[in-house]
Motif scaffolding. Structure first.
Motif, PDB file in Angstrom:
ATOM      1  N   TYR A   1      98.869  10.406 -50.293  1.00  0.00           N
ATOM      2  CA  TYR A   1      97.789   9.798 -51.038  1.00  0.00           C
ATOM      3  C   TYR A   1      97.136   8.826 -50.587  1.00  0.00           C
ATOM      4  CZ  TYR A   1      94.620  10.788 -54.946  1.00  0.00           C
ATOM      5  OH  TYR A   1      93.883  10.470 -55.032  1.00  0.00           O
TER       6      TYR A   1
ATOM      7  N   ALA B   1      95.542   7.887 -47.273  1.00  0.00           N
ATOM      8  CA  ALA B   1      94.720   9.032 -46.871  1.00  0.00           C
ATOM      9  C   ALA B   1      93.424   8.260 -47.842  1.00  0.00           C
ATOM     10  CB  ALA B   1      94.804  10.027 -47.539  1.00  0.00           C
ATOM     11  N   LEU B   2      93.369   7.596 -49.088  1.00  0.00           N
ATOM     12  CA  LEU B   2      92.451   6.917 -49.249  1.00  0.00           C
ATOM     13  C   LEU B   2      91.908   5.453 -48.736  1.00  0.00           C
ATOM     14  CD1 LEU B   2      91.211   6.841 -51.868  1.00  0.00           C
ATOM     15  CD2 LEU B   2      93.020   5.272 -52.876  1.00  0.00           C
TER      16      LEU B   2
ATOM     17  N   PHE C   1      92.996   4.749 -45.296  1.00  0.00           N
ATOM     18  CA  PHE C   1      91.795   4.756 -44.216  1.00  0.00           C
ATOM     19  C   PHE C   1      90.638   5.567 -44.376  1.00  0.00           C
ATOM     20  CE2 PHE C   1      91.170   7.473 -40.745  1.00  0.00           C
ATOM     21  CZ  PHE C   1      91.272   7.046 -39.651  1.00  0.00           C
ATOM     22  N   GLY C   2      89.948   6.470 -45.374  1.00  0.00           N
ATOM     23  CA  GLY C   2      88.888   7.557 -45.681  1.00  0.00           C
ATOM     24  C   GLY C   2      87.947   5.857 -45.512  1.00  0.00           C
TER      25      GLY C   2
ATOM     26  N   LEU D   1      87.614   3.027 -43.396  1.00  0.00           N
ATOM     27  CA  LEU D   1      86.788   3.446 -41.509  1.00  0.00           C
ATOM     28  C   LEU D   1      85.176   3.936 -42.398  1.00  0.00           C
ATOM     29  CD1 LEU D   1      86.059   4.204 -39.291  1.00  0.00           C
ATOM     30  CD2 LEU D   1      86.604   7.421 -39.545  1.00  0.00           C
TER      31      LEU D   1
ATOM     32  N   GLY E   1      83.748   7.734 -47.932  1.00  0.00           N
ATOM     33  CA  GLY E   1      84.845   7.398 -47.069  1.00  0.00           C
ATOM     34  C   GLY E   1      86.001   7.716 -47.293  1.00  0.00           C
ATOM     35  N   GLY E   2      86.340   7.425 -48.946  1.00  0.00           N
ATOM     36  CA  GLY E   2      87.983   7.655 -49.560  1.00  0.00           C
ATOM     37  C   GLY E   2      87.558   8.562 -50.080  1.00  0.00           C
TER      38      GLY E   2
ATOM     39  N   GLY F   1      88.399  10.897 -47.106  1.00  0.00           N
ATOM     40  CA  GLY F   1      89.791  11.065 -46.746  1.00  0.00           C
ATOM     41  C   GLY F   1      90.542  12.250 -48.214  1.00  0.00           C
TER      42      GLY F   1
ATOM     43  N   LEU G   1      90.583  15.683 -47.351  1.00  0.00           N
ATOM     44  CA  LEU G   1      90.495  15.865 -46.403  1.00  0.00           C
ATOM     45  C   LEU G   1      92.386  16.634 -47.143  1.00  0.00           C
ATOM     46  CD1 LEU G   1      88.684  14.873 -43.541  1.00  0.00           C
ATOM     47  CD2 LEU G   1      88.325  17.091 -44.309  1.00  0.00           C
ATOM     48  N   TYR G   2      92.404  14.837 -47.439  1.00  0.00           N
ATOM     49  CA  TYR G   2      94.465  15.577 -47.613  1.00  0.00           C
ATOM     50  C   TYR G   2      94.788  16.163 -47.896  1.00  0.00           C
ATOM     51  CZ  TYR G   2      98.770  13.862 -49.957  1.00  0.00           C
ATOM     52  OH  TYR G   2     100.058  13.997 -49.680  1.00  0.00           O
TER      53      TYR G   2
END
Length: 238
Positions: free
Chosen positions: A41, A44-45, A47-48, A51, A79-80, A83, A86-87
């Protein structure tokens, strides 16, 4: 200390304040969804958000006729959100997991925007020219809207209101605080964008106008579909 150095100092202070907010909330007897503490989790946070921060920050810079690479708080938020959603979709998680981020988000932005203010012209977060008495000269001889302070003050006000809600056990606000924070952020950010010298993307609207609308609509949807889940402090006592 240079403007860039002060920006870093306030960035660090923002992260420390966000961490302190999480700790303070945990001491209030609130128990947040365990999924929001798990490594996938968090990955994903991060990375999102990372980005989104660089993608939208740089894109806005280019749309405004500027060269280089930039970061954006709003881009990181957008982005978060993408991300994490989607996760959660890929992992089959239907539980809402954002509650613990409401106060850290508000405090982090309130403090971080002070760094943007002290960074001056190089940060490209200043406002358009104004004749108002509180206009600020960032070093080029032009009095501008200190929009960084507008946003910092607005988010600090939300943080205070949220703390009071926690202390008063305001169930709806505490449980749905993250989406309230996003809605509030999106609305106030949409307004401040009219006072910034960014390049328009659609009509009079900039890229960040559109991102603000995305965040606001996402938050509105999540609030409108909020379930009658047990308040977080009751979950902790169960």
């Amino acid at each position: 200390m240079s403007g860039a150095g002060l920006h870093i100092v306030f960035d660090i202070a923002a992260w420390l304040a966000a961490g302190a907010a999480v700790y303070w909330l945990s001491r209030r007897g609130l128990k947040f969804p365990s999924q929001s503490f798990e490594v996938p989790y968090i990955a994903a946070l991060v990375f999102g958000a990372g980005l989104g921060a660089y993608l939208f920050g740089s894109l806005n810079l280019w749309l405004s006729g500027q060269a280089g690479i930039a970061r954006s708080v709003e881009g990181a938020l957008a982005g978060g959100i993408v991300g994490i959603e989607l996760y959660k979709w890929s992992a089959g998680i239907s539980l809402r997991t954002g509650a613990r981020f409401a106060l850290p988000l508000a405090l982090g932005i309130a403090i971080g925007r002070l760094g943007c203010y002290f960074a001056g012209l190089d940060d490209f977060t200043y406002g358009t020219p104004t004749a108002l008495p509180w206009g600020h000269d960032f070093g080029d001889g032009i009095s501008r809207h200190p929009v960084q302070l507008y946003e910092s003050t607005a988010m600090a006000a939300f943080a205070v209101a949220y703390v009071l809600a926690v202390l008063n056990r305001s169930d709806f606000i505490v449980t749905n605080g993250f989406y309230l924070a996003l809605a509030y952020y999106g609305l106030q950010r949409f307004l401040w964008e009219f006072l910034k010298p960014y390049g328009a993307l659609i009509g009079p609207f900039t890229l960040f106008h559109l991102l603000s609308l995305f965040i606001l609509l996402y938050a509105a949807f999540m609030l409108a579909t909020a379930s009658k889940a047990r308040p977080l402090h009751e979950r902790a006592a169960a």
